[in-house]
Design a protein around this motif. Sequence first.
Motif, short mmCIF file in Angstrom:
data_model
loop_
_atom_site.label_atom_id
_atom_site.label_comp_id
_atom_site.label_asym_id
_atom_site.label_seq_id
_atom_site.Cartn_x
_atom_site.Cartn_y
_atom_site.Cartn_z
N LYS A 119 -10.93 -6.40 5.47
CA LYS A 119 -11.83 -5.49 4.98
C LYS A 119 -11.13 -4.22 4.26
CE LYS A 119 -12.68 -2.80 9.36
NZ LYS A 119 -13.99 -2.25 10.35
N ASP A 120 -9.98 -4.02 4.91
CA ASP A 120 -8.96 -3.01 4.33
C ASP A 120 -8.02 -3.86 3.42
OD1 ASP A 120 -10.37 -1.29 5.53
OD2 ASP A 120 -9.09 -0.94 7.35
N PRO A 142 -9.61 1.14 2.64
CA PRO A 142 -10.61 0.49 2.10
C PRO A 142 -10.36 -0.46 0.71
CG PRO A 142 -11.66 2.39 3.05
CD PRO A 142 -9.96 2.50 2.80
N LYS A 143 -10.96 -1.41 0.78
CA LYS A 143 -10.56 -2.32 -0.40
C LYS A 143 -11.22 -1.42 -1.74
CE LYS A 143 -10.51 -7.08 1.32
NZ LYS A 143 -11.21 -8.34 1.42
#
Length: 237
Positions: A119-120, A142-143
């Motif tokens: 997710k990151d 974060p993406k």
Amino acid sequence: MLRKAIAVCAQNAPWRLIASRCSTSVSSAVDTILLRSLKEHYQEVAKMTLPPKVSPPSPFKIVTGALEGEGPVLKRVYWDEEISISVMRLAHIVGGGDEDDDGINPLFVHVDVSKPSQKDSLHFLCGLYPDALGIHSVSMRPKLENQGFLVVPSKYNGPVFQDLDERMRNSFHSYIEERGINESLFPFLQTWLYVKENRNLMHWFRTVGTFITEQNLDKGALYLKCSSWLRKMQKSL
């Protein structure tokens, strides 16, 4: 010029319209001067010769619509990873003209390495020169998805990169170099930024001019309404 406009209003207008007409004339004169200046500068920027087209190093590809947005400029796939690169001038971050001895303005590069299962993403902030690339920081963020690249971290941003031991710093440099992040990106990113800044400046002159012109139209319509209302009032007296 402005004093002359006020004097003409005072001499020719009925007393009930003096304040309104003078205010409108002075405002119109100021707007006209500003619009002329905006137009002249717009034309100067439009005449600037853009640098020759430069292609990014393979296998990076230009992100569609990057010139109009504030997100990534280049992307590539490395095994199961997606590498995204965003850029701005280092001088825009630290302020002033931060040029080196050769007059080169270094670039501030954001490198985002993401994986489908995470997710990151692993985020690198780097300074890019024609002959070198230096890492300023490494963090988990974060993406990117649809966000811009200037995402303020909401949690611990990692240690100061220079405080890491030399072996780890060298390993991080090898990590991004393996993914094609090196000085070979400079020619394309430098040219791309020049074109983007040229477009942004032209867009700014155009939108400010449009705003002022629309304001003039609104003022003119309001003045006509006020004049009509005053004439009706005079007839009824």
